[in-house]
Scaffold this motif. Structure first.
Motif, short mmCIF file in Angstrom:
data_model
loop_
_atom_site.label_atom_id
_atom_site.label_comp_id
_atom_site.label_asym_id
_atom_site.label_seq_id
_atom_site.Cartn_x
_atom_site.Cartn_y
_atom_site.Cartn_z
N ARG A 243 0.84 -1.19 0.00
CA ARG A 243 0.00 0.00 0.00
C ARG A 243 0.87 1.24 0.00
NH1 ARG A 243 -3.98 -1.78 4.96
NH2 ARG A 243 -5.06 -3.48 3.89
N SER A 244 0.37 2.25 -0.67
CA SER A 244 1.01 3.55 -0.62
C SER A 244 0.37 4.36 0.50
CB SER A 244 0.90 4.26 -1.96
OG SER A 244 1.61 5.48 -1.95
N LEU A 245 0.79 5.60 0.66
CA LEU A 245 0.26 6.46 1.72
C LEU A 245 0.32 7.90 1.23
CD1 LEU A 245 -0.70 6.43 4.75
CD2 LEU A 245 1.66 7.02 5.34
N PRO A 246 -0.82 8.59 1.18
CA PRO A 246 -0.80 9.98 0.72
C PRO A 246 -0.29 10.92 1.81
CG PRO A 246 -3.00 8.99 0.53
CD PRO A 246 -2.18 8.13 1.43
N PHE A 247 0.78 11.64 1.52
CA PHE A 247 1.24 12.75 2.35
C PHE A 247 2.04 13.67 1.44
CE2 PHE A 247 4.23 9.23 2.87
CZ PHE A 247 5.46 9.81 2.56
N GLU A 615 7.46 21.02 -3.44
CA GLU A 615 6.35 21.47 -4.28
C GLU A 615 5.35 20.36 -4.54
OE1 GLU A 615 5.97 24.61 -5.19
OE2 GLU A 615 7.80 25.10 -4.10
N GLN A 616 5.67 19.13 -4.15
CA GLN A 616 4.81 18.00 -4.46
C GLN A 616 3.57 17.98 -3.58
OE1 GLN A 616 6.68 14.23 -4.65
NE2 GLN A 616 8.10 14.82 -6.26
N GLU A 617 2.52 17.37 -4.13
CA GLU A 617 1.27 17.23 -3.40
C GLU A 617 1.21 15.85 -2.73
OE1 GLU A 617 -2.16 19.48 -5.50
OE2 GLU A 617 -1.05 18.46 -7.08
N ASN A 618 0.09 15.60 -2.07
CA ASN A 618 -0.13 14.29 -1.45
C ASN A 618 -0.73 13.36 -2.51
OD1 ASN A 618 -2.46 15.81 -1.55
ND2 ASN A 618 -3.26 15.11 0.41
N ILE A 619 0.13 12.72 -3.25
CA ILE A 619 -0.27 11.99 -4.45
C ILE A 619 -0.94 10.67 -4.11
CG2 ILE A 619 0.58 10.87 -6.55
CD1 ILE A 619 0.62 13.92 -6.67
N VAL A 620 -2.07 10.40 -4.76
CA VAL A 620 -2.76 9.12 -4.68
C VAL A 620 -2.43 8.28 -5.91
CG1 VAL A 620 -5.03 8.02 -4.83
CG2 VAL A 620 -4.63 9.81 -3.16
N ARG A 622 0.01 7.58 -8.65
CA ARG A 622 1.40 7.86 -9.00
C ARG A 622 1.60 7.99 -10.50
NH1 ARG A 622 5.28 6.84 -5.03
NH2 ARG A 622 4.33 6.43 -3.00
N CYS A 623 0.81 7.28 -11.29
CA CYS A 623 0.98 7.35 -12.74
C CYS A 623 0.56 8.70 -13.30
CB CYS A 623 0.17 6.24 -13.41
SG CYS A 623 0.70 4.57 -13.03
N GLU A 624 -0.59 9.20 -12.84
CA GLU A 624 -1.14 10.44 -13.39
C GLU A 624 -0.96 11.63 -12.46
OE1 GLU A 624 -2.19 10.72 -16.39
OE2 GLU A 624 -2.13 8.59 -16.90
N HIS A 625 -0.31 11.42 -11.30
CA HIS A 625 -0.08 12.48 -10.32
C HIS A 625 -1.37 13.21 -9.95
CE1 HIS A 625 4.45 13.24 -9.64
NE2 HIS A 625 4.16 11.96 -9.67
N VAL A 626 -2.33 12.43 -9.48
CA VAL A 626 -3.60 12.96 -8.98
C VAL A 626 -3.53 12.96 -7.46
CG1 VAL A 626 -6.11 12.70 -8.94
CG2 VAL A 626 -4.80 12.00 -10.97
N SER A 627 -3.86 14.09 -6.85
CA SER A 627 -3.70 14.23 -5.40
C SER A 627 -4.91 13.69 -4.65
CB SER A 627 -3.49 15.70 -5.03
OG SER A 627 -4.69 16.43 -5.20
N ALA A 628 -4.68 13.39 -3.37
CA ALA A 628 -5.77 12.96 -2.50
C ALA A 628 -6.81 14.06 -2.35
CB ALA A 628 -5.21 12.58 -1.13
N ASP A 629 -6.36 15.32 -2.35
CA ASP A 629 -7.30 16.44 -2.21
C ASP A 629 -8.25 16.50 -3.39
OD1 ASP A 629 -6.06 17.13 0.15
OD2 ASP A 629 -4.70 18.57 -0.80
#
Length: 705
Positions: A243-247, A615-620, A622-629
């Motif tokens: 599992r990954s973890l968004p932060f 500068e990075q966000e809390n990524i959910v 990883r392929c498309e760099h879509v954030s948890a927010d």
């Protein structure tokens, strides 16, 4: 040779490897023959493999297991997974900077001329996907019965995660090789497979899809061959993905899954870090931290969101003895750094798992290990059921548990498959299924140690006070003086005298204990200053006779500073040092370990230079760099269909096909109070693993146009 190599190890032999040359961005570098591109790059100090086309953020490895695509590089202009592709002499590797220009690639003649290769369908009684503990154990049972079996695995050697495990295993000595190191169990099982004529093994072979025709598509990388297999029965033993973890900053180079870290350190003998920080106090995180210490890596801390670590207490104790800070009810808020992780921000959390303002702390590190659980690799099971292909599952693909449980589950599933195919074999005893449940059980409550324990002039002290399935100490005692309930090996071992027999101070129980949780106390020579024998799994050059060392209790508290009087190893239990120290009688039975002199956790580094904001966000995704927010905003707006989230954000549509982000998206739904039965699952496509289109275009099944 590159500098980021492990040149000595207390458990692993350092092989002599042929050195080859490859090119990175046109510059020559050295690699070991047979290692992956990812390992070779990190060994040469290269952590940035490319930049994301959406936000130009740097990318390195995450899983090192072929499950994500974060480690993509270009080889001869083609995008490949660097963690799954071996370095070849003269190979020209380039970073994946944005998206490759597909129009610049040459068109294969076989495609342009519409000449297709006919893909014959190979029929086999049993196909096993996965050569880890479950798949190997099932194949052994089937092979012993004479069934024809094809076992495929995407790695270059059998064993799965066993090849990453240098510690001795828990469980049953007779049933699942408890007391033996994982790397050695892999060799034992592989050897048994090699002796079976009816079991064929294809390594470096990836199962990519299950089709309506009840066929399985296999891509044999080294053979450059695509094969369709139609088994009478499919066994899925594909293990688990991390599992990954968004932060904030969670995709910075230097942030790995635990499996990736162990792959680098224990399989490829690459040292990816000097200062490691761990997120997660389950067995995976605790064991990986101990492996880091054995490799000479400083573990600067571990955080666990729950009030106590979820892994075995004896694993936690190993870290505590070396002074590793273990912070429960804590979480990570942010990883800082521009091109590589430089520090982490952590904070204490309340009973609702929310950060408590004012408790933030910044800790310098150059690597973060994420060990927050596993998800089963079960898409092959789901698709097989959908097309009504006879399918069985074993190991983590069926249920997340320890490797010992996976071995036993594989054994049972092998016999179940034989019964399904009509083989006349005895019914599987119900006791076997009960024992499988025992091996899968969670650790029990921690019981206080009896400080007044004393059994004669010489006796072992059991510092494991938690119910876990484990019996090596009882199996190895020559006088049967260590007792565990044979019907339930989760019981706490107890030492007792039987028929006038006494402990002979053979120290076998000290050497074999997987938790390093047994010491031997000997009052015979000096009742006031007894000798205590302590297990130590570090290189012998780290400690010598005559040294004064600090001895600790199970929780890592220093009890005394005492002299080392003798060091030895037992022939059957190599790589575990038995260190004898002379101690004051009042602390002898409380001594559980040694804290050898090291520089670990002694740094006094200023944090001033680490305050640069990432500068990075809390990524959910990883392929498309879509954030948890972004996902949370959609859920809060009323979206309940993950297909709609895909359309709006491209989440789950990247190269990995949602392997790392889908579980996180579902977690966000749960956090927002939306039950899983209220959401619509995304459409599952038949090809689960990336494969070049020309491979599929060059093949077609008989009867197709």
């Amino acid at each position: 040779m590159p500098q980021n190599r492990i040149n000595s190890h207390p458990i692993l032999e350092i092989p002599v490897s042929k050195i080859i040359e490859f090119f990175w961005q046109g510059k020559p570098f050295q690699a070991k023959e047979g290692e992956t591109i990812a390992s070779a790059l990190i060994a040469n100090g290269i952590n940035i493999f490319g930049h994301h086309p959406k936000d130009d953020e740097p990318l390195g490895i995450f899983c090192a297991n072929g499950q994500c695509s974060q480690c993509m590089v270009l080889v001869d202009g083609k995008p490949i997974k660097s963690c799954m592709t071996k370095v070849k002499p003269g190979m020209d590797v380039m970073p994946a900077e944005g998206l490759p220009d597909i129009s610049a690639l040459p068109i294969e003649e076989s495609i342009s001329s519409n000449e297709h290769k006919l893909t014959e369908i190979m029929k086999i009684p049993v196909l096993i996907i996965g050569g880890g503990p479950a798949g190997l154990s099932a194949a052994i049972e089937l092979g012993n019965l004479g069934l024809d079996v094809l076992l495929v695995d995407d790695k270059s050697q059998l064993g799965g995660k066993l090849v990453l495990q240098t510690h001795r295993f828990f469980g049953s000595t007779k049933a699942v090789y408890a007391g033996t190191r994982g790397v050695d169990i892999a060799k034992i099982l592989s050897g048994q497979i090699e002796a079976l004529d009816s079991v064929e093994v294809w390594l470096e072979t990836t199962a990519v899809a299950i089709f309506e025709e009840k066929t399985v598509g296999l891509w044999r990388v080294d053979w450059n061959e695509y094969v369709l297999v139609k088994p009478d029965v499919l066994l899925v033993a594909t293990g688990a993905r991390e599992r990954s973890l968004p932060f904030k900053g969670n995709t910075l180079p230097g942030i790995f899954g635990a499996g990736a870290f162990q792959t680098l350190v224990n399989r490829d003998l690459v040292k990816p870090t000097d200062n490691l920080f761990i997120i997660g106090g389950g067995n995976v995180g605790l064991i990986a931290g101990y492996h880091a210490l054995q490799a000479g890596i400083n573990v600067v801390g571990l955080v666990e969101a729950m009030p106590q670590c979820g892994g075995y207490k004896v694993h936690e104790d190993k870290l505590a003895r070396f002074g590793v800070p273990i912070l429960t009810s804590h979480t990570i808020l942010e990883a800082k750094g521009k091109d590589h992780v430089k520090s982490v921000i952590i904070a204490e959390i309340d009973e609702n798992f929310q950060p408590i303002q004012g408790t933030e702390k910044e800790i310098p590190c150059d690597c973060v290990l994420i060990a927050v659980g596993l998800n089963p690799v079960d898409e092959f099971i789901q698709k097989a059921n959908e097309v009504k292909m006879p399918v069985f599952a074993a190991g983590d693909a069926e249920e997340i548990a320890e490797a010992s449980a996976a071995m036993y589950a594989g054994k049972i599933k092998g016999l179940e498959i034989a019964q399904y195919l009509g083989y006349d074999i005895p019914k599987i005893p119900e006791q076997w299924r009960e024992f499988e449940t025992i091996l899968k059980s969670r650790p029990g409550e921690v019981i206080s140690i009896d400080e007044d324990i004393h059994h004669g002039d010489v006796f072992p002290v059991m510092h494991c006070r938690q119910e876990i399935p484990c019996d090596p100490c009882a199996s190895v005692c020559p006088n049967n003086l260590i007792q565990i309930n044979p019907d339930d090996i989760r019981g706490i071992p107890e030492f007792c005298s039987l028929d006038g027999k006494n402990c002979i101070a053979c120290e076998r129980c000290v050497a074999i204990c997987p938790g390093l949780a047994i010491t031997l106390v000997d009052f015979r020579k000096d009742p006031l200053h007894p000798i205590v024998s302590i297990p130590l799994e570090f290189s012998q050059h780290t400690i010598s006779v005559g040294d004064t060392v600090s001895v600790t209790d199970v929780d890592g508290n220093i009890l005394a500073y005492v002299p080392v009087t003798f060091i030895r190893t037992l022939r059957k239990f190599s790589h575990t040092l038995i260190v004898r120290v002379q101690t004051p009688a009042e602390v002898a039975t409380r001594i559980a370990g040694i804290r050898i002199p090291t520089e670990w956790n002694q740094q006094e580094e200023s944090l001033d230079k680490y305050h640069q904001q990432t500068e990075q966000e809390n990524i959910v995704c990883r392929c498309e760099h879509v954030s948890a927010d972004t996902i949370r905003d959609l859920v809060q707006s009323g979206v309940r269909d993950i297909n709609q989230i895909k359309a709006a954000t491209k989440a789950t549509m990247g190269a990995c096909g949602g392997k790392t982000c889908l579980s996180l998206i579902k977690k966000i739904f749960r956090e927002e109070g939306v039950s899983i039965d209220k959401i619509t699952e995304p459409t599952q496509r038949p090809v689960f693993v990336e494969i070049s289109l020309d491979t599929l275009a060059n093949n077609h099944q008989e009867g197709q146009g």
